[in-house]
Enzyme design. Structure first.
Site, PDB file in Angstrom:
ATOM      1  N   LEU A 297       0.813  -1.215   0.000  1.00 38.79           N
ATOM      2  CA  LEU A 297       0.000   0.000   0.000  1.00 38.79           C
ATOM      3  C   LEU A 297       0.846   1.265   0.000  1.00 38.79           C
ATOM      4  O   LEU A 297       0.388   2.329  -0.413  1.00 38.79           O
ATOM      5  CB  LEU A 297      -0.922   0.015   1.227  1.00 38.79           C
ATOM      6  CG  LEU A 297      -1.907  -1.152   1.352  1.00 38.79           C
ATOM      7  CD1 LEU A 297      -2.686  -1.047   2.653  1.00 38.79           C
ATOM      8  CD2 LEU A 297      -2.858  -1.180   0.166  1.00 38.79           C
ATOM      9  N   GLY A 298       2.072   1.162   0.477  1.00 43.19           N
ATOM     10  CA  GLY A 298       2.929   2.346   0.538  1.00 43.19           C
ATOM     11  C   GLY A 298       4.243   2.001   1.200  1.00 43.19           C
ATOM     12  O   GLY A 298       4.473   0.864   1.625  1.00 43.19           O
ATOM     13  N   GLY A 300       7.795   3.989   3.433  1.00 46.34           N
ATOM     14  CA  GLY A 300       8.353   5.180   4.063  1.00 46.34           C
ATOM     15  C   GLY A 300       9.728   4.885   4.597  1.00 46.34           C
ATOM     16  O   GLY A 300      10.339   3.853   4.284  1.00 46.34           O
ATOM     17  N   LYS A 301      10.226   5.800   5.433  1.00 44.86           N
ATOM     18  CA  LYS A 301      11.571   5.662   5.972  1.00 44.86           C
ATOM     19  C   LYS A 301      11.694   4.417   6.848  1.00 44.86           C
ATOM     20  O   LYS A 301      12.728   3.766   6.898  1.00 44.86           O
ATOM     21  CB  LYS A 301      11.908   6.913   6.773  1.00 44.86           C
ATOM     22  CG  LYS A 301      13.330   6.945   7.302  1.00 44.86           C
ATOM     23  CD  LYS A 301      13.596   8.233   8.038  1.00 44.86           C
ATOM     24  CE  LYS A 301      15.022   8.275   8.558  1.00 44.86           C
ATOM     25  NZ  LYS A 301      15.305   9.515   9.305  1.00 44.86           N
ATOM     26  N   GLY A 303       9.952   1.521   6.614  1.00 45.39           N
ATOM     27  CA  GLY A 303       9.765   0.251   5.940  1.00 45.39           C
ATOM     28  C   GLY A 303       8.618   0.332   4.946  1.00 45.39           C
ATOM     29  O   GLY A 303       8.498   1.312   4.217  1.00 45.39           O
ATOM     30  N   GLN A 304       7.724  -0.682   4.963  1.00 43.49           N
ATOM     31  CA  GLN A 304       6.658  -0.750   3.975  1.00 43.49           C
ATOM     32  C   GLN A 304       5.335  -1.120   4.652  1.00 43.49           C
ATOM     33  O   GLN A 304       5.312  -1.688   5.742  1.00 43.49           O
ATOM     34  CB  GLN A 304       6.982  -1.789   2.899  1.00 43.49           C
ATOM     35  CG  GLN A 304       8.296  -1.522   2.181  1.00 43.49           C
ATOM     36  CD  GLN A 304       8.594  -2.563   1.120  1.00 43.49           C
ATOM     37  OE1 GLN A 304       8.196  -2.442  -0.021  1.00 43.49           O
ATOM     38  NE2 GLN A 304       9.303  -3.608   1.504  1.00 43.49           N
ATOM     39  N   VAL A 305       4.228  -0.770   3.953  1.00 45.34           N
ATOM     40  CA  VAL A 305       2.885  -1.102   4.431  1.00 45.34           C
ATOM     41  C   VAL A 305       2.210  -1.998   3.404  1.00 45.34           C
ATOM     42  O   VAL A 305       2.213  -1.700   2.209  1.00 45.34           O
ATOM     43  CB  VAL A 305       2.041   0.168   4.660  1.00 45.34           C
ATOM     44  CG1 VAL A 305       0.634  -0.199   5.120  1.00 45.34           C
ATOM     45  CG2 VAL A 305       2.709   1.078   5.685  1.00 45.34           C
ATOM     46  N   LYS A 320       2.197  -2.733   8.966  1.00 44.40           N
ATOM     47  CA  LYS A 320       3.326  -1.804   8.909  1.00 44.40           C
ATOM     48  C   LYS A 320       4.584  -2.588   9.261  1.00 44.40           C
ATOM     49  O   LYS A 320       4.793  -2.975  10.403  1.00 44.40           O
ATOM     50  CB  LYS A 320       3.092  -0.663   9.898  1.00 44.40           C
ATOM     51  CG  LYS A 320       4.025   0.518   9.763  1.00 44.40           C
ATOM     52  CD  LYS A 320       3.550   1.654  10.668  1.00 44.40           C
ATOM     53  CE  LYS A 320       4.428   2.887  10.540  1.00 44.40           C
ATOM     54  NZ  LYS A 320       3.967   3.997  11.416  1.00 44.40           N
ATOM     55  N   ASP A 412       4.036  15.329  13.847  1.00 45.68           N
ATOM     56  CA  ASP A 412       4.072  15.196  12.385  1.00 45.68           C
ATOM     57  C   ASP A 412       2.678  15.377  11.795  1.00 45.68           C
ATOM     58  O   ASP A 412       2.270  14.648  10.891  1.00 45.68           O
ATOM     59  CB  ASP A 412       4.637  13.827  11.995  1.00 45.68           C
ATOM     60  CG  ASP A 412       5.079  13.781  10.525  1.00 45.68           C
ATOM     61  OD1 ASP A 412       5.359  14.857   9.960  1.00 45.68           O
ATOM     62  OD2 ASP A 412       5.129  12.687   9.950  1.00 45.68           O
TER      63      ASP A 412
END
Length: 715
Positions: A297-298, A300-301, A303-305, A320, A412
């Site tokens: 799904l996405g 980031g810094k 790891g991955q989702v 996550k 954030d």
């Protein structure tokens, strides 16, 4: 599209000093973008007149040139081409002197003619880089460096190579299933093609058809990553779905096909009541023991989702996956899980489980299908008014009020972290607590992370943060929600952060034309530089704008324009993830003076290859002296003035010495030796003794040149 040719003509002046030392060249590059300080680097003595002197027989140039030493003429700022097309980056310039040497730098390396598909052409007046069959790897910033004998100038052109986007990153998922309608949700493409995705095409195929390849377009104008289908579906029918993304360059390949969906025979399913789980990290099992892992799904810094589905219940979740090869990385993940166990509230995303393996920690999160709030708002079928905006802000404040009561700060808050529960309602949730922290009494907390457009001044200054730090970000979000614009928008992160530090913003008359004074006062009460003056959640919820928004609904309300929010979203998509989270070791110094990194006093950082290219520019200019205009014989009457003139060219700057009949000419009350581009010898009150052969000798490290002429004084 060559945007450099659009709009009024501009002239950019970019010059500065550059000193070369053969053993260890030093490069002092100063300025932001192409606007650099104009400095005169000329050296040498001034003219002397008066009594005879034996210590001045050689001269270097004394500058009398006016205007810029190097200037760019109506330069390109950016260039956009499609994949496979030809890109021509061109820069014309005017120099106070010739010759001129230039080169291009890309990815901190020199662009050379031998580079594949690349041709470089340069002259004393312009330089260009032509790239045939442009591909995404060619995109980026190209900096031209232009050198003459007086200094160096630079200008940067941004090249965008656009292509059709990659397919959506996930297959469509179905929610809110009924007898004749459903809601599809999916993830955007992993690569947008270099330009913003402008929409999606949704396709459906009925199972059991004779031709499985028969797909029907449901819509070609979906602007979000979710869509409600009300037509073409029949009760008990079985369907599959897929989605394509499109941008200015074209339409992507289709996404993976959805699971088979069978329509219900009953009405809309009612929302299940909210339940909360206190998570204990499972160190015995693996996530795949209990869940099926589906598409990504996405990322980031951290790891991955991935999308998950429970093997027994079928419940859809989000996984996550933390990369946790070190004990420190695992500690970060465990800290987030610990915080999530304190955050059980309807306005906050929930953690449902966690698994700890040797190489990673997996958090099983609530799956929220509605997409980002701002993506929802720009939908043509979705109402956007000041009262609806106030409702969203109320929900955001209610969620943050609960967080702050646990003495936790989010740190954030930004539009990407506010999502809609579903695709039709107006309920929202706050997500992503990866940077959140618990405040401990008596222990100041200072952080070095944030997003430039939303970070508070105390973060930039590396001062203690608190509950008020989140309130600043809420003020920025409200500003954007009502106007579609960022309150602190600079031309670079450095400029943005400077505006934030100064709390310098204004309510644009056009953007806030339809916004109430109460709403503007609400924003002003949050965007206070002094943390003690900012409203906290309890006070913000009691603000007159919040208290009266339900009354506003009863009055005629005007729909707010969405064009600026769409542009805001397009820019946010264009920014890379790596740019969103900054290291604030640099940010903390941005406002500390002109010599701070990122300011006009910043020293440029070039790769060794680029530094060598810059040094080569100087070497290209080097030449032995040569006369472009030589002395001519002349006759002058007694008592008059004789002017002997020649022009010499050479680099490094030659030393010039005059001789008469092989003897050096010395300055005196009636003899002037000058050198300001033209070599000049002026003799006044001529007498017979001044007749003779005059020579001008120019010398530098590469050689020397000589020219002569005869002066005759007529009696």
């Amino acid at each position: 599209m060559d945007t450099g040719s659009m709009g009024p003509k501009k002239t950019f002046v970019s010059t500065f000093r550059m000193d070369f030392k053969p053993a260890a060249p030093q490069f002092v590059l100063k300025g932001i973008k192409n606007e650099l300080e104009d400095r005169d680097t000329a050296q040498g003595g001034s003219r002397k007149q008066g009594t005879i002197s034996t210590d001045i027989t050689s001269k270097r140039r004394v500058s009398t040139e006016k205007g810029p030493l190097l200037e760019f003429l109506d330069p390109q700022e950016q260039l956009e081409v499609r994949v496979g097309g030809q890109a021509r980056l061109h820069c014309a310039f005017r120099s106070c002197s010739v010759p001129v040497a230039s080169c291009w730098i890309y990815n901190r390396e020199q662009v050379v003619a031998g580079r594949p598909r690349t041709r470089v052409e340069s002259s004393d007046t312009d330089s260009s880089v032509e790239i045939s069959q442009a591909c995404p790897d060619d995109a980026g910033t190209y900096t031209i460096l232009v050198r003459n004998r007086r200094g160096l100038a630079q200008h940067t052109v941004t090249l965008s190579v656009i292509d059709r986007p990659h397919p959506p990153a996930s297959s469509p998922m179905v929610s809110q299933l009924s007898s004749c309608s459903l809601v599809l949700s999916w993830s955007g493409p992993s690569y947008d093609g270099g330009t913003a995705v402008t929409g999606y095409t949704v396709e459906v195929r009925r199972e059991g058809t004779e031709k499985p390849e028969d797909w029907t377009e449901v819509t070609t104008h979906c602007k979000n990553t979710s869509y409600r289908i009300r037509s073409v579906l029949e009760p008990l029918g079985e369907y599959r779905f897929r989605v394509r993304a499109y941008n200015l360059a074209g339409v992507s390949e289709p996404s993976e096909v959805s699971d088979r969906v069978k329509m219900e025979t009953r009405g809309e399913l009612k929302e299940e009541s909210q339940s909360y789980v206190t998570v204990t990290i499972d160190t015995t099992h693996k996530v795949k023991d209990h869940y099926n892992v589906h598409e990504k799904l996405g990322m980031g810094k951290f790891g991955q989702v991935f999308r998950l589905s429970h093997k027994e219940t079928g419940q859809v979740c989000a996984g996550k996956f933390y990369r946790a090869h070190s004990s420190k990385a695992k500690a970060v993940a465990r800290r987030e899980i610990e915080l999530m166990n304190c955050l059980h509230h309807p306005k906050l995303v929930q953690c449902l489980g966690a698994y700890d393996t040797r190489s990673e920690i997996i958090m099983v999160m609530e799956y929220i299908a509605g997409g980002e709030l701002f993506e929802r708002i720009v939908d043509d079928n979705f109402e956007h008014t000041e009262p609806t905006s106030a409702r969203y802000m109320q929900q955001l404040l209610e969620g943050m009020q609960y967080i702050h009561r646990q003495n936790i700060v989010h740190l954030d808050l930004k539009p990407e972290n506010i999502v809609c529960v579903d695709t039709t309602g107006t309920r929202i949730k706050i997500i992503d607590f990866g940077l959140a922290a618990k405040l401990e009494p008596g222990i100041p907390l200072m952080v070095m992370h944030g997003t430039p457009d939303f970070v508070a001044p105390e973060v930039i200054s590396y001062e203690p943060v608190g509950l008020a730090t989140d309130m600043w970000s809420i003020g920025v979000i409200c500003f954007i929600l009502l106007s579609g614009e960022l309150p602190f928008q600079g031309n670079s992160d450095a400029e943005t952060l400077s505006l934030v530090t100064a709390a310098c913003y204004e309510f644009d008359q056009e953007s806030f034309e339809d916004i109430s004074d109460q709403a503007k006062d609400f924003i002003t009460s949050l965007l206070k530089k002094d943390t003690r003056c900012r409203l906290l959640c309890d006070e913000a919820l009691a603000h007159p704008w919040m208290a009266s928004f339900t009354l506003l609904v009863r009055r005629p309300t005007k729909s707010l324009k969405k064009d600026k929010i769409r542009r805001f979203l397009a820019k946010r998509r264009w920014k890379t993830t790596g740019k969103a989270v900054l290291a604030l070791q640099r940010m903390a110094n941005l406002t500390n003076g002109p010599d701070s990194p990122g300011s006009p006093g910043e020293e440029a950082s070039w790769s060794p290859a680029a530094e060598q290219a810059i040094q080569n520019l100087d070497q290209e200019l080097q030449s032995e002296p040569r006369f472009q205009q030589v002395l001519r014989d002349t006759s002058q009457p007694r008592g008059s003035t004789a002017r002997l003139v020649c022009r010499v060219q050479g680099y490094p700057e030659p030393e010039v010495v005059w001789f008469k009949d092989e003897e050096p000419v010395e300055s005196s009350s009636r003899v002037t030796v000058g050198y300001d581009g033209m070599c000049e010898l002026v003799l006044t009150d001529l007498g017979p003794a001044d007749s003779g052969v005059y020579k001008c000798r120019a010398t530098n490290d590469l050689g020397e040149a000589l020219c002569s002429a005869k002066l005759t004084v007529e009696l």
